[in-house]
Scaffold this active site. Structure first.
Site, PDB file in Angstrom:
ATOM      1  N   CYS A  30       0.868  -1.174   0.000  1.00 47.03           N
ATOM      2  CA  CYS A  30       0.000   0.000   0.000  1.00 47.03           C
ATOM      3  C   CYS A  30       0.904   1.223   0.000  1.00 47.03           C
ATOM      4  O   CYS A  30       1.993   1.189  -0.559  1.00 47.03           O
ATOM      5  CB  CYS A  30      -0.956  -0.022   1.199  1.00 47.03           C
ATOM      6  SG  CYS A  30      -0.131  -0.159   2.797  1.00 47.03           S
ATOM      7  N   HIS A 553      29.409   2.435  -2.101  1.00 54.15           N
ATOM      8  CA  HIS A 553      28.647   3.093  -3.169  1.00 54.15           C
ATOM      9  C   HIS A 553      29.526   4.172  -3.798  1.00 54.15           C
ATOM     10  O   HIS A 553      29.974   5.098  -3.132  1.00 54.15           O
ATOM     11  CB  HIS A 553      27.372   3.713  -2.617  1.00 54.15           C
ATOM     12  CG  HIS A 553      26.372   4.071  -3.670  1.00 54.15           C
ATOM     13  ND1 HIS A 553      26.532   5.152  -4.503  1.00 54.15           N
ATOM     14  CD2 HIS A 553      25.218   3.488  -4.041  1.00 54.15           C
ATOM     15  CE1 HIS A 553      25.509   5.216  -5.331  1.00 54.15           C
ATOM     16  NE2 HIS A 553      24.697   4.217  -5.071  1.00 54.15           N
TER      17      HIS A 553
END
Length: 631
Positions: A30, A553
């Site tokens: 949701c 990263h």
């Protein structure tokens, strides 16, 4: 993007925690939650899921294992689906309530934010008209109002698409059925008494004898309707399955939709539509009568319990009721009563932000309070702040009850489907008493904020930050005698604190603690020994034998380079030792393309260590000590 591997790490950790893909019957999502239906609850490691970086909370309700992720839930869900986790389909939940909740979420969630957006646009237009009434007569207003109103008027089409997916029916045939419902009120096709063409609806309302094969038809208005198209698509799905069994393959492709449309559209006008419309009108009339009987009591109860419903995911049961209210009455009194509850939750969270001495809690409370107050998304505030502390949640609920009672006393409501927050308050301008709506919201905010700030709460203890011992000789990833683990710098360059990284996800610490390096060379090395659990050209996730998980990263938003400038030396699943080469990066290619090559080292799972302490400052050489995991 810089957050690409974040979603993969969250998805993989959550999937591991729920017992693996084999234990998942289905997953849906949701606005903020992953909703798992599992085969064997005993295989779930709930604590592991709750401790996953990026997971706000875990809730078990309605036969579902719900993982609250926040606004990035859609990205994590996509990763799960890519990993082969089955999406929610019909009948995956057990029991009436779980199945009903699954039905509502699967049908309404995909376009909920579109409805919220057009509701906000209508609210903004209402504000402009309030200050400049003449603007309403301009073509500019008309075009913007068309953009704001069309999605709701043509709601049956959106419902047809999602319902068809839910019931495994042909989506284009479903849209044809929905189009027929709208066509009946918008396109003139039947001659009236004066010979002028009229719509089916206008002809029926003018007293014309509307029949189908001699059977009288009672035509309703299906613009912005909710229930008729959902039932119609369900009937469509059953008819299609039967037709596919009995019609020869050679003519099936065009015969199935032909027969389905020829049967379902008349059935909707003759029976399904009138009955469904009667049910929908009954629901909206029931809410209206309850409000007429004692509006202050109804608003107080609904406003006070709203956030409790959110905790268990039961608030979704009211989404179709609110949509039906707007369809029948042009506004929703339920949404009007929710505004104070949402704003009170945001205010209590802001009070926690001001009062707490816990830096981690403060870092969560600030953005969570802003999200609740401005945009109406309260899950991060509830699970990340107020419910953890208990008293602020109670104070906010009291504020919601008092504010909801005041707002409802003035018969206030929203004239569009909006996410209740400060930005969308203007949607209540033209319904009931706007003054009482503002008063209710203001009092709710004051109660939630003042009670939390003055009466307080039991603060969370600060995470211990023991100073790191100097252990530059310690081997990366190996536990020292005192249990500490040292990670080495993945690349040579200048160290900066994580908080100075110009990316709010990294800088906030939401993904974990660590540091960043402005690289002076392009060779990037493993900071710890272990297995590569994720490999992208610009990002590498490593899990050590002891369970420590780190992310390296390279660059900000460098995923957009699609591998250009990166020469990976490893593959996913490969075993690496500390110092092994992960990739060779052409820093000039990255900077020439307009990207920042800043390299981030983050501990996404400390494996029980109590603190992550940066030990490197200034200039650092690759493969030299950079971070210590203490305890």
């Amino acid at each position: 993007m810089a957050t690409g591997s974040k979603y993969e790490v969250i998805a993989e950790d959550v999937l591991r925690g729920v017992g693996g893909k084999e234990n998942v019957r289905s997953v849906a999502h949701c606005a903020t939650r992953l909703r798992f239906v599992l085969d064997d609850r005993s295989k779930v490691d709930k604590e592991a899921v709750e401790s996953t970086r990026g997971v706000i909370a875990v809730v078990e309700a309605g036969g579902q294992f719900q993982v609250v992720v926040g606004n990035t839930v859609g990205n994590v869900y996509e990763v799960l689906v890519e990993r082969g986790v089955p999406e929610a389909g019909g009948g995956s939940a057990k029991g009436f309530l779980p199945r009903a909740m699954e039905l509502v979420t699967s049908i309404f969630t995909p376009f909920l934010w579109t409805l919220a957006a057009v509701g906000l646009l209508k609210a903004l237009l209402a504000v402009v008209v309030e200050f400049s009434p003449s603007f309403k007569g301009t073509s500019t207003y008309a075009i913007w109002f068309t953009a704001a109103d069309a999605a709701f008027q043509f709601l049956p089409v959106m419902l047809a698409v999602t319902a068809a997916k839910r019931f495994k029916a042909n989506q284009f045939t479903a849209m044809g059925i929905a189009g027929s419902l709208i066509y009946s009120a918008t396109i003139a096709v039947v001659p009236g008494a004066d010979g002028t063409a009229q719509t089916l609806l206008a002809f029926d309302q003018a007293g014309g004898q509307l029949t189908f094969l001699g059977v009288p038809v009672v035509m309703g208005t299906y613009l912005s309707s909710v229930i008729p198209i959902i039932i119609a698509v369900y009937v469509q799905s059953r008819i299609e399955r039967w037709l596919e069994r009995v019609i020869p393959t050679v003519v099936r492709n065009f015969t199935v939709p032909l027969v389905t449309l020829a049967v379902v559209v008349p059935a909707v006008f003759l029976a399904i539509g009138p009955v469904a419309s009667w049910v929908g009108e009954g629901v909206s009339s029931g809410v209206e009568r309850l409000w007429d009987l004692a509006p202050w009591a109804a608003g107080g109860v609904f406003g006070g319990l709203w956030q409790v419903l959110v905790i268990f995911g039961l608030h979704w049961a009211f989404v179709p009721v609110m949509a039906q209210e707007i369809s029948s009455n042009g506004h929703s009194v339920l949404i009007g009563a929710v505004f104070p509850a949402v704003l009170a939750q945001g205010a209590a969270t802001f009070a926690v932000f001001l009062r707490t001495r816990n830096r981690d809690l403060k870092a969560v409370a600030g953005p969570a309070g802003l999200s609740a107050f401005v945009s109406g998304i309260t899950e991060p505030a509830i699970y990340g702040v107020t419910l953890r502390l208990k008293r602020p949640f109670v104070f906010a609920s009291i504020g919601g009850a008092v504010g909801g009672a005041i707002a409802a006393a003035g018969n206030s409501g929203a004239d569009g489907f909006v996410a209740p927050g400060a930005l969308t308050l203007a949607s209540t301008l033209g319904v009931g008493s706007f003054a009482l709506q503002l008063t209710g919201c203001a009092i709710a905010v004051a109660i939630g904020f003042v009670l939390t700030l003055v009466l307080g709460f039991k603060d969370l203890p600060e995470t211990p930050g023991t100073a790191a011992g100097d252990s530059p000789e310690a081997r990366s990833g190996q536990a020292a005698d005192d249990g500490s683990v040292t990670l080495t710098a993945p690349v040579a360059g200048r160290v900066i604190p994580l908080s100075e990284v110009p990316d709010k996800v990294f800088a906030s610490g939401a993904m974990g603690s660590g540091l960043a390096v402005i690289p002076s060379e392009g060779k990037v090395h493993a900071p710890i020994g272990g297995t590569l659990v994720s490999v992208m050209p610009h990002a590498f996730g490593i899990r050590s034998d002891a369970g420590v998980e780190v992310l390296v990263h390279i660059g900000l938003n460098t995923v957009e380079l699609k591998g250009r400038g990166f020469t990976p030396a490893v593959v996913q699943g490969q075993r690496v030792e500390a110092g092994d080469l992960l990739t060779d990066v052409d820093l000039k290619t990255i900077t020439d393309a307009g990207y920042d090559p800043l390299t981030v080292l983050i501990v996404t799972d400390a494996a029980g260590h109590s603190a992550v302490v940066p030990t490197a400052t200034g200039e650092v050489r690759a493969r030299h000590a950079a971070l210590d995991l203490i305890g």
